[in-house]
Write a protein that holds these residues in place. Structure first.
Motif, PDB file in Angstrom:
ATOM      1  N   ILE A   1       0.655  -1.534  -0.065  1.00 26.67           N
ATOM      2  CA  ILE A   1      -0.593   0.201  -0.105  1.00 26.67           C
ATOM      3  C   ILE A   1       0.611   1.650  -0.052  1.00 26.67           C
ATOM      4  CG2 ILE A   1      -1.988   1.167   1.279  1.00 26.67           C
ATOM      5  CD1 ILE A   1      -2.828  -1.784   2.283  1.00 26.67           C
TER       6      ILE A   1
ATOM      7  N   LEU B   1      -5.449   3.824  -7.303  1.00 24.83           N
ATOM      8  CA  LEU B   1      -4.833   3.666  -5.140  1.00 24.83           C
ATOM      9  C   LEU B   1      -3.760   5.293  -5.304  1.00 24.83           C
ATOM     10  CD1 LEU B   1      -4.180   0.053  -3.714  1.00 24.83           C
ATOM     11  CD2 LEU B   1      -6.271   1.582  -3.521  1.00 24.83           C
TER      12      LEU B   1
ATOM     13  N   THR C   1      -3.230   7.076   2.242  1.00 23.78           N
ATOM     14  CA  THR C   1      -2.795   6.064   2.541  1.00 23.78           C
ATOM     15  C   THR C   1      -1.424   4.982   1.596  1.00 23.78           C
ATOM     16  OG1 THR C   1      -2.347   5.954  -0.262  1.00 23.78           O
ATOM     17  CG2 THR C   1      -4.906   4.840   0.230  1.00 23.78           C
TER      18      THR C   1
ATOM     19  N   ALA D   1     -12.276  -3.051   1.724  1.00 21.64           N
ATOM     20  CA  ALA D   1     -10.994  -1.932   1.043  1.00 21.64           C
ATOM     21  C   ALA D   1     -10.522  -2.502  -0.496  1.00 21.64           C
ATOM     22  CB  ALA D   1     -10.303  -1.158   1.755  1.00 21.64           C
ATOM     23  N   CYS D   2     -10.086  -3.585  -0.044  1.00 26.60           N
ATOM     24  CA  CYS D   2      -8.795  -4.304  -1.364  1.00 26.60           C
ATOM     25  C   CYS D   2     -10.263  -5.678  -1.588  1.00 26.60           C
ATOM     26  CB  CYS D   2      -8.106  -5.250  -0.438  1.00 26.60           C
ATOM     27  SG  CYS D   2      -6.918  -4.315   0.549  1.00 26.60           S
TER      28      CYS D   2
ATOM     29  N   THR E   1     -15.571   1.633  -1.339  1.00 28.50           N
ATOM     30  CA  THR E   1     -14.835   1.787  -0.183  1.00 28.50           C
ATOM     31  C   THR E   1     -13.974   3.032   0.582  1.00 28.50           C
ATOM     32  OG1 THR E   1     -12.790   1.606  -1.587  1.00 28.50           O
ATOM     33  CG2 THR E   1     -14.028  -0.562  -2.519  1.00 28.50           C
TER      34      THR E   1
ATOM     35  N   TRP F   1     -11.404   2.669   3.801  1.00 28.88           N
ATOM     36  CA  TRP F   1     -10.519   3.329   4.058  1.00 28.88           C
ATOM     37  C   TRP F   1     -10.283   4.166   4.343  1.00 28.88           C
ATOM     38  CZ3 TRP F   1      -6.414   0.996   1.272  1.00 28.88           C
ATOM     39  CH2 TRP F   1      -6.946   0.120   0.107  1.00 28.88           C
TER      40      TRP F   1
ATOM     41  N   TRP G   1      -7.661   4.463   7.957  1.00 29.13           N
ATOM     42  CA  TRP G   1      -6.505   5.896   8.217  1.00 29.13           C
ATOM     43  C   TRP G   1      -6.845   6.382   9.325  1.00 29.13           C
ATOM     44  CZ3 TRP G   1      -7.320  11.075   9.507  1.00 29.13           C
ATOM     45  CH2 TRP G   1      -6.225  12.017   9.378  1.00 29.13           C
TER      46      TRP G   1
END
Length: 678
Positions: free
Chosen positions: A13, A368, A383, A407-408, A432, A436, A440
């Motif tokens: 990531i 991303l 990210t 998310a993934c 998503t 994320w 965070w």
């Protein structure tokens, strides 16, 4: 998640937050899509790189010169936040998301659609509101064929799955289709906030701050203010997670609700809904069965039964929609309109652009990277902080597994699909975004609080960096608003004497596209024909296809990226270009078509949903195909006065006298007798 996999995920990531993988896209192989993605991703990469340098540099200085700790400020403010009852807080977060998106929808987008997808779905929604699954066209279909649509047995239809279209129809029924997105955004934010509280019972302040950030994220708010299907699909995914958590901890009936929410998500955006809902359900329920207890396994089995019970009606709904409109229960509208190359997987897309493993990596990296910057519109990619936390922290809350699955799953699902939208950011990752944002918040909290394993000064430095990144997003927001709200107002002018028939003079390419689509040609073939051939050759082919006389003119229909080098772009009017072969002598009909565009063009898509050809409509718009071809449309509306809708410059389209305009645009022979009594 064990240490090694967690650190590998963190390294990946973190790398995707900064590595310019988008440069792997070769324009010669990926065409305009690759070129646009490279350009937008490069801009985000520069913002992220230089923004990280500036933000971290400022954070270091502040950590050295001051004893202030932003994490302590958050902890003090959190006392008041935690004092609010849970239900009241989640409702407030939902209201905040709706209000924020609603303000953007009205003040920035003027309650109008921002993309062709929205315009076409709004037209289909008007059709549903009139009681029809497809729109019956009263005359030549070419007068009303627009992008992302096709002719079906019952008439005209869009290519989209049904759920969002029905929700837009409900919005149209109350006179506020623009409100669908903000309401869905409120549900997305509120359901996410409620889920975070259940996932993070030992970190309630982090959970509540994450919920607030979902409601205020510029990426969420701006896309949530549109009439795209992403906000509604995102809301259904968030509800699926919330109901799955309730089912895990409570009664069996919540699993039925989870199945219904997941089914609605699939009916909204099939691949996204299937991938994300399956991921959050598996991550929520499978750990129960993995504990080995017989009663836990039985509970999972019971909940799977409830899931099927709730989801089956929506599956039947989607299959019936596909059967009714597109010729088969498992045949989506995209495939019917664009052909088999629209499917998932590694292959050439419908326009011949390459999509293999290299392109998947490049597009995913671009997604991303842009998500990291767009999530908070901040100079420090979100990210990057998530990746750092995975790398350096000894452990994270168990619930982060559910968030990472959410998310993934979206990233993985989009990696095997050739289309990567960039409308207001990487829009195909919108669903998503709450995951994320929560990750965070967890990363920022664990890295910057007193219990962090990092040295105090480094901990305070990261605290300042996190705070500055959010403040930076606020500072940059006016520029973002200006950039996103700079489009022309595409509101339909009111004719002076209804009932009225407004002929919209669009571009030559759009007329050709509509004429070919009205004769049953697939959209992928139409685009290829216009991109790889002289426009006059396409005009000759279109005339031949309609008349079916003589031998077919030769056209290049090979699905390859780009345009052959022997073709040159010629500008007919501002923003309106066609491809010509300078070696060919144009026919008189082609000269006439090209000259008709010299006064400017107005495309039909932004206007047709506002005045479609429905029974009893006081105003109907139609494409200007030339005075001869327009006669059939005018004959279908004998009591309507004909007008022309032409380019009015910065003020938008204007209404003009039909006969005068036809004569001006199409030549002296273009004038036709006015209707009797007019």
């Amino acid at each position: 998640m064990s240490t090694l996999p967690r650190r590998l995920l963190g390294a990946g990531i973190l790398a995707l937050a900064y590595l310019p993988l988008h440069r792997l896209l070769a324009p010669a192989a990926t065409g305009l899509a690759g070129e646009v993605t490279r350009r937008t991703a490069e801009a985000s990469w520069r913002v992220g790189m230089w923004g990280s340098v500036a933000t971290l540099g400022a954070a270091v200085v502040l950590a050295i010169l001051t004893r202030a700790d932003p994490a302590e400020w958050v902890r003090r403010a959190g006392r008041r936040i935690l004092a609010v009852p849970t239900r009241r807080y989640t409702l407030a977060i939902g209201a905040l998301g709706t209000i924020a998106s609603g303000v953007v929808a009205l003040a920035v987008f003027h309650a109008l659609p921002t993309s062709v997808d929205e315009m076409v779905q709004l037209l289909h929604a008007r059709t549903l509101l009139a009681g029809h699954a497809s729109l019956v066209l009263p005359a030549d279909p070419a007068a009303w064929m627009i992008q992302n649509s096709l002719l079906v047995d019952g008439g005209w239809a869009s290519v989209y799955p049904p759920m969002h279209t029905f929700l837009l129809a409900a919005g149209l029924a109350v006179g506020a289709p623009w409100l669908v997105g903000p309401l869905a955004t409120g549900v997305l934010a509120g359901a996410s906030a409620a889920s975070f509280e259940r996932l993070l019972p030992n970190a309630r302040l982090t959970a509540r701050l994450a919920g607030a950030l979902v409601a205020l994220s510029p990426f969420v708010v701006f896309l949530g203010a549109t009439e795209l299907s992403h906000p509604t699909a995102g809301a259904f995914v968030a509800l699926t997670l919330l109901f799955a958590l309730r089912a895990r901890d409570g009664s069996w009936g919540w699993s039925v609700a989870a199945g219904a929410a997941g089914g609605a998500a699939v009916c909204d955006r099939p691949w996204t809904g299937l991938a994300l809902c399956a991921a959050v359900l598996a991550a929520t329920w499978l750990p129960l069965a993995a504990r080995g207890a017989t009663d836990s396994a039985k509970r999972v089995g019971a909940r799977l039964g409830g899931l099927l019970l709730g989801g089956t009606p929506f599956a039947a709904f989607l299959l019936a929609w596909n059967e009714r409109l597109y010729g088969g229960p498992f045949r989506l509208g995209y495939i019917a309109a664009f052909g088999p190359a629209h499917r998932l997987g590694f292959h050439a897309d419908p326009w011949g652009n390459v999509y293999g493993a290299r392109e998947a990596l490049a597009y995913t990296g671009a997604d991303l990277m842009q998500l990291g910057v767009r999530l908070f519109e901040s100079p420090l990619p979100a990210t990057g902080l998530i990746g750092l936390a995975l790398l350096v922290l000894p452990k994270l809350p168990r619930a982060t597994g559910v968030l990472f699955a959410w998310a993934c799953a979206g990233v993985a699902a989009n990696a095997v699909y050739w289309h990567h939208g960039i409308h207001f950011g990487p829009r195909l990752l919108f669903e998503t975004a709450p995951a994320w944002i929560a990750l965070w918040a967890i990363a920022a909290g664990r890295l910057t609080t007193v219990g962090s394993p990092l040295p105090p000064r480094l901990r305070r430095t990261l605290g300042w960096a996190a705070a500055l990144s959010l403040v930076g997003g606020i500072v940059l927001l006016p520029g973002i608003v200006a950039a996103y709200g700079g489009g022309a107002d595409a509101r339909l002018p009111t004719p002076p004497d209804p009932p009225a028939l407004l002929f919209v003079h669009g571009s030559w390419d759009s007329r050709l596209s509509a004429r070919l689509a009205s004769m049953g040609m697939r959209r992928d073939s139409i685009e290829t024909a216009l991109r790889r051939n002289d426009v006059c050759a396409v005009e000759r082919y279109t005339a031949w296809r309609k008349q079916s006389r003589g031998d077919a003119p030769t056209l290049d229909f090979e699905a390859l990226p780009g345009t052959p080098t022997h073709l040159q772009a010629r500008t007919l009017s501002p923003g309106n270009r066609v491809l010509v072969d300078p070696r060919a002598t144009p026919l008189a009909v082609c000269v006439r078509q090209g000259e008709s565009d010299r006064e400017g063009t107005v495309e039909l898509e932004p206007l047709l949903w506002q005045a479609p050809p429905l029974a009893g409509a006081s105003v109907v718009v139609a494409r200007d195909l030339g005075p001869e071809e327009n006669r059939a449309v005018r004959a279908a509306y004998p009591k309507y006065r004909s007008w022309a809708l032409v380019d009015g410059g910065p003020g938008g389209p204007r209404i003009a006298d039909y006969e005068t305009t036809m004569s001006t645009l199409w030549g002296a022979g273009g004038s036709v007798p006015s209707e009797p009594g007019r």
